[in-house]
Scaffold this motif. Structure first.
Motif, PDB file in Angstrom:
ATOM      1  N   ALA A  30       8.476   4.736   8.820  1.00  0.00           N
ATOM      2  CA  ALA A  30       7.051   4.457   8.616  1.00  0.00           C
ATOM      3  C   ALA A  30       6.503   5.228   7.427  1.00  0.00           C
ATOM      4  O   ALA A  30       5.755   4.680   6.613  1.00  0.00           O
ATOM      5  CB  ALA A  30       6.273   4.811   9.876  1.00  0.00           C
ATOM      6  N   VAL A  31       6.872   6.496   7.311  1.00  0.00           N
ATOM      7  CA  VAL A  31       6.400   7.309   6.188  1.00  0.00           C
ATOM      8  C   VAL A  31       6.897   6.725   4.876  1.00  0.00           C
ATOM      9  O   VAL A  31       6.144   6.636   3.893  1.00  0.00           O
ATOM     10  CB  VAL A  31       6.848   8.779   6.360  1.00  0.00           C
ATOM     11  N   ALA A  32       8.156   6.302   4.832  1.00  0.00           N
ATOM     12  CA  ALA A  32       8.693   5.702   3.613  1.00  0.00           C
ATOM     13  C   ALA A  32       7.921   4.444   3.241  1.00  0.00           C
ATOM     14  O   ALA A  32       7.644   4.200   2.064  1.00  0.00           O
ATOM     15  CB  ALA A  32      10.175   5.389   3.796  1.00  0.00           C
ATOM     16  N   PHE A  33       7.551   3.648   4.227  1.00  0.00           N
ATOM     17  CA  PHE A  33       6.808   2.428   3.950  1.00  0.00           C
ATOM     18  C   PHE A  33       5.374   2.711   3.535  1.00  0.00           C
ATOM     19  O   PHE A  33       4.853   2.102   2.610  1.00  0.00           O
ATOM     20  CB  PHE A  33       6.797   1.525   5.195  1.00  0.00           C
ATOM     21  N   ILE A  34       4.725   3.624   4.228  1.00  0.00           N
ATOM     22  CA  ILE A  34       3.315   3.897   3.950  1.00  0.00           C
ATOM     23  C   ILE A  34       3.135   4.493   2.559  1.00  0.00           C
ATOM     24  O   ILE A  34       2.214   4.137   1.835  1.00  0.00           O
ATOM     25  CB  ILE A  34       2.732   4.814   5.042  1.00  0.00           C
ATOM     26  N   PHE A  35       4.018   5.398   2.154  1.00  0.00           N
ATOM     27  CA  PHE A  35       3.876   6.041   0.855  1.00  0.00           C
ATOM     28  C   PHE A  35       4.679   5.351  -0.242  1.00  0.00           C
ATOM     29  O   PHE A  35       4.772   5.867  -1.348  1.00  0.00           O
ATOM     30  CB  PHE A  35       4.265   7.523   0.957  1.00  0.00           C
ATOM     31  N   GLY A  36       5.237   4.189   0.059  1.00  0.00           N
ATOM     32  CA  GLY A  36       6.010   3.455  -0.934  1.00  0.00           C
ATOM     33  C   GLY A  36       5.154   2.816  -2.009  1.00  0.00           C
ATOM     34  O   GLY A  36       5.615   2.517  -3.092  1.00  0.00           O
ATOM     35  N   GLY A  37       3.897   2.616  -1.750  1.00  0.00           N
ATOM     36  CA  GLY A  37       3.014   1.991  -2.731  1.00  0.00           C
ATOM     37  C   GLY A  37       3.156   0.480  -2.723  1.00  0.00           C
ATOM     38  O   GLY A  37       4.118  -0.077  -2.221  1.00  0.00           O
ATOM     39  N   ASP A  39       1.654  -3.597  -2.123  1.00  0.00           N
ATOM     40  CA  ASP A  39       1.119  -4.366  -1.004  1.00  0.00           C
ATOM     41  C   ASP A  39       2.079  -4.342   0.179  1.00  0.00           C
ATOM     42  O   ASP A  39       3.281  -4.170   0.035  1.00  0.00           O
ATOM     43  CB  ASP A  39       0.903  -5.818  -1.426  1.00  0.00           C
ATOM     44  N   TRP A  40       1.497  -4.542   1.364  1.00  0.00           N
ATOM     45  CA  TRP A  40       2.306  -4.741   2.559  1.00  0.00           C
ATOM     46  C   TRP A  40       2.844  -6.161   2.470  1.00  0.00           C
ATOM     47  O   TRP A  40       2.117  -7.098   2.169  1.00  0.00           O
ATOM     48  CB  TRP A  40       1.448  -4.558   3.804  1.00  0.00           C
ATOM     49  N   ASP A  41       4.122  -6.356   2.748  1.00  0.00           N
ATOM     50  CA  ASP A  41       4.725  -7.662   2.575  1.00  0.00           C
ATOM     51  C   ASP A  41       5.551  -8.065   3.790  1.00  0.00           C
ATOM     52  O   ASP A  41       5.510  -7.398   4.827  1.00  0.00           O
ATOM     53  CB  ASP A  41       5.573  -7.701   1.307  1.00  0.00           C
ATOM     54  N   LEU A  42       6.289  -9.135   3.636  1.00  0.00           N
ATOM     55  CA  LEU A  42       7.098  -9.659   4.737  1.00  0.00           C
ATOM     56  C   LEU A  42       8.153  -8.661   5.201  1.00  0.00           C
ATOM     57  O   LEU A  42       8.487  -8.613   6.388  1.00  0.00           O
ATOM     58  CB  LEU A  42       7.764 -10.968   4.304  1.00  0.00           C
ATOM     59  N   LEU A  43       8.648  -7.829   4.296  1.00  0.00           N
ATOM     60  CA  LEU A  43       9.625  -6.821   4.687  1.00  0.00           C
ATOM     61  C   LEU A  43       9.034  -5.840   5.699  1.00  0.00           C
ATOM     62  O   LEU A  43       9.732  -5.366   6.592  1.00  0.00           O
ATOM     63  CB  LEU A  43      10.143  -6.074   3.453  1.00  0.00           C
ATOM     64  N   LEU A  83       3.205   2.862  16.136  1.00  0.00           N
ATOM     65  CA  LEU A  83       3.428   2.899  14.695  1.00  0.00           C
ATOM     66  C   LEU A  83       4.266   1.702  14.247  1.00  0.00           C
ATOM     67  O   LEU A  83       3.957   1.054  13.243  1.00  0.00           O
ATOM     68  CB  LEU A  83       4.111   4.208  14.308  1.00  0.00           C
ATOM     69  N   ALA A  84       5.305   1.388  14.991  1.00  0.00           N
ATOM     70  CA  ALA A  84       6.127   0.224  14.658  1.00  0.00           C
ATOM     71  C   ALA A  84       5.308  -1.062  14.757  1.00  0.00           C
ATOM     72  O   ALA A  84       5.416  -1.947  13.895  1.00  0.00           O
ATOM     73  CB  ALA A  84       7.338   0.149  15.592  1.00  0.00           C
ATOM     74  N   PHE A  85       4.450  -1.165  15.766  1.00  0.00           N
ATOM     75  CA  PHE A  85       3.586  -2.335  15.909  1.00  0.00           C
ATOM     76  C   PHE A  85       2.629  -2.452  14.723  1.00  0.00           C
ATOM     77  O   PHE A  85       2.445  -3.533  14.167  1.00  0.00           O
ATOM     78  CB  PHE A  85       2.808  -2.254  17.230  1.00  0.00           C
ATOM     79  N   CYS A  86       2.032  -1.334  14.326  1.00  0.00           N
ATOM     80  CA  CYS A  86       1.077  -1.356  13.213  1.00  0.00           C
ATOM     81  C   CYS A  86       1.758  -1.739  11.904  1.00  0.00           C
ATOM     82  O   CYS A  86       1.172  -2.451  11.086  1.00  0.00           O
ATOM     83  CB  CYS A  86       0.380  -0.010  13.077  1.00  0.00           C
ATOM     84  N   ILE A  87       2.990  -1.285  11.700  1.00  0.00           N
ATOM     85  CA  ILE A  87       3.726  -1.686  10.497  1.00  0.00           C
ATOM     86  C   ILE A  87       3.976  -3.191  10.511  1.00  0.00           C
ATOM     87  O   ILE A  87       3.862  -3.861   9.487  1.00  0.00           O
ATOM     88  CB  ILE A  87       5.057  -0.915  10.391  1.00  0.00           C
ATOM     89  N   ALA A  88       4.285  -3.728  11.681  1.00  0.00           N
ATOM     90  CA  ALA A  88       4.569  -5.160  11.789  1.00  0.00           C
ATOM     91  C   ALA A  88       3.332  -6.017  11.522  1.00  0.00           C
ATOM     92  O   ALA A  88       3.450  -7.110  10.965  1.00  0.00           O
ATOM     93  CB  ALA A  88       5.146  -5.477  13.165  1.00  0.00           C
ATOM     94  N   VAL A  89       2.152  -5.539  11.877  1.00  0.00           N
ATOM     95  CA  VAL A  89       0.945  -6.350  11.690  1.00  0.00           C
ATOM     96  C   VAL A  89       0.188  -6.002  10.410  1.00  0.00           C
ATOM     97  O   VAL A  89      -0.826  -6.644  10.109  1.00  0.00           O
ATOM     98  CB  VAL A  89      -0.008  -6.250  12.904  1.00  0.00           C
ATOM     99  N   ALA A  90       0.664  -5.025   9.637  1.00  0.00           N
ATOM    100  CA  ALA A  90      -0.043  -4.611   8.417  1.00  0.00           C
ATOM    101  C   ALA A  90      -0.245  -5.742   7.412  1.00  0.00           C
ATOM    102  O   ALA A  90      -1.354  -5.880   6.869  1.00  0.00           O
ATOM    103  CB  ALA A  90       0.674  -3.434   7.767  1.00  0.00           C
ATOM    104  N   PRO A  91       0.760  -6.582   7.132  1.00  0.00           N
ATOM    105  CA  PRO A  91       0.504  -7.668   6.178  1.00  0.00           C
ATOM    106  C   PRO A  91      -0.573  -8.643   6.663  1.00  0.00           C
ATOM    107  O   PRO A  91      -1.375  -9.129   5.865  1.00  0.00           O
ATOM    108  CB  PRO A  91       1.858  -8.362   6.045  1.00  0.00           C
ATOM    109  N   ILE A  93      -3.093  -7.855   8.518  1.00  0.00           N
ATOM    110  CA  ILE A  93      -4.372  -7.162   8.329  1.00  0.00           C
ATOM    111  C   ILE A  93      -4.782  -7.210   6.864  1.00  0.00           C
ATOM    112  O   ILE A  93      -5.937  -7.490   6.535  1.00  0.00           O
ATOM    113  CB  ILE A  93      -4.276  -5.707   8.830  1.00  0.00           C
ATOM    114  N   GLN A  94      -3.823  -6.941   5.965  1.00  0.00           N
ATOM    115  CA  GLN A  94      -4.159  -6.903   4.544  1.00  0.00           C
ATOM    116  C   GLN A  94      -4.571  -8.270   4.014  1.00  0.00           C
ATOM    117  O   GLN A  94      -5.602  -8.392   3.345  1.00  0.00           O
ATOM    118  CB  GLN A  94      -2.980  -6.379   3.721  1.00  0.00           C
ATOM    119  N   PHE A  95      -3.767  -9.287   4.290  1.00  0.00           N
ATOM    120  CA  PHE A  95      -4.037 -10.593   3.694  1.00  0.00           C
ATOM    121  C   PHE A  95      -4.959 -11.467   4.525  1.00  0.00           C
ATOM    122  O   PHE A  95      -5.486 -12.456   4.014  1.00  0.00           O
ATOM    123  CB  PHE A  95      -2.710 -11.317   3.426  1.00  0.00           C
ATOM    124  N   GLY A  96      -5.185 -11.126   5.773  1.00  0.00           N
ATOM    125  CA  GLY A  96      -6.062 -11.930   6.614  1.00  0.00           C
ATOM    126  C   GLY A  96      -7.438 -11.341   6.831  1.00  0.00           C
ATOM    127  O   GLY A  96      -8.392 -12.065   7.117  1.00  0.00           O
TER     128      GLY A  96
END
Length: 158
Positions: A30-37, A39-43, A83-91, A93-96
């Motif tokens: 999660a930390v790697a994804f959050i600080f990766g910079g 947009d949140w995407d399908l990955l 945290l895993a759930f929030c990562i899964a729904v982040a795109p 949230i961002q695009f919707g």
């Protein structure tokens, strides 16, 4: 002679994944994804769902008592699974939600949607983690409930 009511199931006798190591791996991902910079995407959806499935598959129920260890185990389950759930729904949230309704840009003209999504995820994570920690016994019972086969060729026993 073993009492059948207290016998350990066969799947519990085999060594299992260390839940602490699994939680640490989830947080590291999660930390790697959050600080990766960016947009949140399908990955993010794929990784979030994968972490969620692994956490649920290897979850060991917390003891039913209200000891500090049991409360910490429930809290750790809620925090990592949330945290895993929030990562899964982040795109979504961002695009919707964030992009169409709360779009903002910094002074140089770059979109702040990914950052705003991360802020929303932090708030959502707290709520989801709390709910999962509180309902951990019910989630565990649901995960361990045997499924009935609905085969048309199977006869019902009286």
């Amino acid at each position: 002679m073993v009492d059948e009511g207290t016998a350990v199931p066969a799947y519990e006798q085999q060594p299992r994944v260390d839940p602490g190591a699994l939680a640490l791996a989830t947080v590291a991902g999660a930390v790697a994804f959050i600080f990766g910079g960016g947009d949140w995407d399908l990955l993010a959806v794929v990784i979030g769902l994968m972490l969620l499935l692994i956490l649920l598959a290897h979850h060991r129920p917390a003891p039913p008592t209200h000891t500090p260890r049991a409360l910490l185990l429930r809290g750790a389950f809620g925090a990592t699974t949330g945290l895993a759930f929030c990562i899964a729904v982040a795109p979504a949230i961002q695009f919707g939600i964030v992009g169409p309704y709360f779009h903002s840009e910094d002074p140089e003209g770059y979109s702040m949607d990914a950052w705003n999504t991360t802020v929303v995820m932090a708030l959502l994570w707290f709520v989801v983690a709390t709910l999962l920690a509180v309902f951990e016994p019910r989630v565990t019972r649901w995960l361990d409930r045997p499924r009935r086969s609905r085969s048309p060729y199977q006869t019902e026993e009286p």
